[in-house]
Scaffold this motif. Structure first.
Motif, PDB file in Angstrom:
ATOM      1  N   TYR A 172       0.956  -1.015   0.079  1.00  0.00           N
ATOM      2  CA  TYR A 172       0.143  -0.173  -0.165  1.00  0.00           C
ATOM      3  C   TYR A 172       0.915   1.190   0.159  1.00  0.00           C
ATOM      4  CZ  TYR A 172      -3.996  -3.071   1.523  1.00  0.00           C
ATOM      5  OH  TYR A 172      -4.701  -4.011   1.550  1.00  0.00           O
ATOM      6  N   LEU A 187       0.794   4.887   1.307  1.00  0.00           N
ATOM      7  CA  LEU A 187       0.152   5.629   1.778  1.00  0.00           C
ATOM      8  C   LEU A 187       0.985   6.925   2.594  1.00  0.00           C
ATOM      9  CD1 LEU A 187      -1.797   2.746   3.779  1.00  0.00           C
ATOM     10  CD2 LEU A 187      -2.806   4.549   2.253  1.00  0.00           C
ATOM     11  N   SER A 188       0.209   7.865   2.729  1.00  0.00           N
ATOM     12  CA  SER A 188       1.123   9.092   3.331  1.00  0.00           C
ATOM     13  C   SER A 188       1.376   8.769   4.756  1.00  0.00           C
ATOM     14  CB  SER A 188       0.249  10.362   3.252  1.00  0.00           C
ATOM     15  OG  SER A 188      -1.075  10.055   3.711  1.00  0.00           O
ATOM     16  N   GLN A 246       0.781  10.892   6.848  1.00  0.00           N
ATOM     17  CA  GLN A 246      -0.427  11.278   7.874  1.00  0.00           C
ATOM     18  C   GLN A 246      -1.436  10.049   7.962  1.00  0.00           C
ATOM     19  OE1 GLN A 246      -2.940  14.204   5.650  1.00  0.00           O
ATOM     20  NE2 GLN A 246      -3.865  14.900   7.798  1.00  0.00           N
ATOM     21  N   PHE A 247      -1.287   9.546   7.169  1.00  0.00           N
ATOM     22  CA  PHE A 247      -2.247   8.233   7.246  1.00  0.00           C
ATOM     23  C   PHE A 247      -1.738   7.420   8.175  1.00  0.00           C
ATOM     24  CE2 PHE A 247      -5.190   5.117   6.684  1.00  0.00           C
ATOM     25  CZ  PHE A 247      -4.656   3.833   6.580  1.00  0.00           C
ATOM     26  N   ILE A 293      -2.846   8.539  11.386  1.00  0.00           N
ATOM     27  CA  ILE A 293      -4.228   8.213  11.797  1.00  0.00           C
ATOM     28  C   ILE A 293      -4.390   6.778  12.072  1.00  0.00           C
ATOM     29  CG2 ILE A 293      -6.378   7.766  10.508  1.00  0.00           C
ATOM     30  CD1 ILE A 293      -5.762  10.733   9.133  1.00  0.00           C
ATOM     31  N   LEU A 294      -3.940   5.948  11.392  1.00  0.00           N
ATOM     32  CA  LEU A 294      -3.994   4.608  11.765  1.00  0.00           C
ATOM     33  C   LEU A 294      -3.748   4.044  13.183  1.00  0.00           C
ATOM     34  CD1 LEU A 294      -5.025   1.984   9.943  1.00  0.00           C
ATOM     35  CD2 LEU A 294      -2.546   1.450   9.771  1.00  0.00           C
ATOM     36  N   GLY A 304      -7.217  -3.854  11.990  1.00  0.00           N
ATOM     37  CA  GLY A 304      -6.900  -3.015  10.919  1.00  0.00           C
ATOM     38  C   GLY A 304      -6.691  -3.255   9.829  1.00  0.00           C
ATOM     39  N   LEU A 341      -8.662  -2.334   6.125  1.00  0.00           N
ATOM     40  CA  LEU A 341      -7.979  -1.967   5.260  1.00  0.00           C
ATOM     41  C   LEU A 341      -7.860  -2.615   4.003  1.00  0.00           C
ATOM     42  CD1 LEU A 341      -6.098   0.690   4.492  1.00  0.00           C
ATOM     43  CD2 LEU A 341      -4.145  -0.879   5.309  1.00  0.00           C
ATOM     44  N   LEU A 381     -11.552  -2.186   2.581  1.00  0.00           N
ATOM     45  CA  LEU A 381     -11.845  -0.808   2.235  1.00  0.00           C
ATOM     46  C   LEU A 381     -11.158  -0.797   0.640  1.00  0.00           C
ATOM     47  CD1 LEU A 381     -11.562   1.516   5.111  1.00  0.00           C
ATOM     48  CD2 LEU A 381     -13.590   0.937   4.048  1.00  0.00           C
ATOM     49  N   THR A 382     -10.087  -1.300   0.612  1.00  0.00           N
ATOM     50  CA  THR A 382      -9.224  -1.221  -0.636  1.00  0.00           C
ATOM     51  C   THR A 382     -10.111  -2.148  -1.752  1.00  0.00           C
ATOM     52  OG1 THR A 382      -7.347  -1.094   0.645  1.00  0.00           O
ATOM     53  CG2 THR A 382      -7.036  -1.693  -1.777  1.00  0.00           C
ATOM     54  N   PHE A 389     -13.038  -0.041  -2.911  1.00  0.00           N
ATOM     55  CA  PHE A 389     -12.382   1.302  -3.596  1.00  0.00           C
ATOM     56  C   PHE A 389     -12.071   0.756  -5.163  1.00  0.00           C
ATOM     57  CE2 PHE A 389     -10.767   5.443  -3.727  1.00  0.00           C
ATOM     58  CZ  PHE A 389      -9.801   5.161  -4.877  1.00  0.00           C
ATOM     59  N   GLY A 425      -7.016   5.660  -9.525  1.00  0.00           N
ATOM     60  CA  GLY A 425      -6.823   5.721  -8.035  1.00  0.00           C
ATOM     61  C   GLY A 425      -7.632   7.054  -7.799  1.00  0.00           C
ATOM     62  N   TRP A 426      -8.881   6.956  -8.436  1.00  0.00           N
ATOM     63  CA  TRP A 426     -10.028   8.008  -7.892  1.00  0.00           C
ATOM     64  C   TRP A 426     -10.931   7.604  -8.025  1.00  0.00           C
ATOM     65  CZ3 TRP A 426      -9.153  13.102  -6.143  1.00  0.00           C
ATOM     66  CH2 TRP A 426      -8.182  13.459  -6.189  1.00  0.00           C
TER      67      TRP A 426
END
Lengths: 106, 198
Positions: free
Chosen positions: A39, A41-42, A44-45, A48-49, A69, A73, A76-77, A80, A89-90
């Protein structure tokens, strides 16, 4: 792989692999290393995790919380990806689509 | 774009977001507020309470009525729903907001718990969510109801957890819906972050 395919042995191996110092908890560093495999991920993520799954507020994540977790994840992936039909990716979703997507997972 | 909310919202877009409780800075007479008593009894010098303290506070206040008090996980969800500065705690004004919202949800639950058992069945949960204005597809409600059921029934505490998550998800979506169109473009990273902060 779907969450339903995660076998108990695999889960144990996963924890074993991630918990490098065998402390029984997964530190921030270990989590970062683990999640960087597969993955993107930033930073920041990661914060959050940790916040979300660090039940004991010690900057560490207990093994079962880590597994929860990972499963969340993964689910959700998966969902998505299903909506990301052009794989860029959007996704664009309405409010009701959004709720329907995530409400049963969180 | 109208976002649903607590019972009686009538599907209107509500700016404050919670049951008509006043937000913002402290108001005069705060110390005479009966709610303040419950709050001050558990809050420390910093005037903030965490999930544990919230649980104690809500239990003492008796807001759950005849129902079992809230479990810790639901309290954690409630803190994160209102925890805008990500401190993991809430102050008195947020507590007041929460109080008003919980009361609204409780009244709503009571109206569906016709046998006063403290539980509702999956169909009643769907009706409860629909009448709050949430139009979820049946599969979603089904999987949510299954997930929260104990012996086919959903307890008051789990119903509250449901409501809290819906509120939090609605908030996070709404913040990104800058054009007020009811549609949002998510990148993968943002999508995950959005959901994980609930």
């Amino acid at each position: 792989m779907a969450a339903t395919q995660l076998q108990p042995r695999l889960l144990a191996s996963l924890g074993y692999w991630v918990d490098k110092d065998r402390s029984g908890v997964i530190s921030d560093n270990e989590l970062q290393q683990a999640l960087s495999n597969g993955y993107r991920l930033s930073d920041q993520f990661h914060d959050i995790l940790i916040r979300k799954f660090d039940r004991q507020g010690r900057g560490q994540i207990a093994f079962d919380d880590f597994i929860q977790g990972c499963i969340v994840l993964q689910r959700l992936t998966d969902i998505f990806r299903r909506y990301d039909t052009d794989q860029d990716g959007w996704i664009q979703v309405s409010y009701e689509q959004y709720l329907s997507m995530v409400f049963s997972i969180v | 774009m109208a976002y649903p909310g607590h019972p009686g919202a009538g599907g209107g877009y509500y700016p404050g977001g919670y049951g008509g409780a006043p937000g913002g800075p402290a108001f005069p007479g705060q110390t005479q507020d009966p709610l303040y008593g419950y709050f001050a009894a558990v809050a420390g010098q910093d005037g903030q309470i965490d999930a544990d303290e919230l649980q104690r506070c809500l239990t003492q206040s008796g807001i759950a009525g005849g129902y079992k008090p809230f479990n810790l996980e639901t309290c954690r969800l409630m803190v994160s729903m209102l925890d805008r500065d990500r401190s993991g705690t809430m102050g008195f004004n947020e507590f007041k907001e929460l109080w008003a919202v919980l009361n609204g949800w409780r009244q709503h639950f009571i109206s569906f718990d016709s046998d006063r058992s403290g539980t509702v069945d999956p169909q009643e949960l769907q009706k409860a969510l629909t009448t709050m204005g949430f139009r979820l597809n049946p599969q979603t409600v089904n999987s949510v109801a299954k997930r929260y059921s104990t012996s086919g029934k959903i307890t008051f505490d789990d119903y509250i957890a449901c409501c809290v998550k819906l509120r939090a998800l609605t908030d996070s979506f709404r913040r990104r819906d800058t054009g007020q169109q009811g549609v949002v473009n998510f990148s993968y990273d943002d999508f995950i972050q959005c959901v994980m902060t609930v």
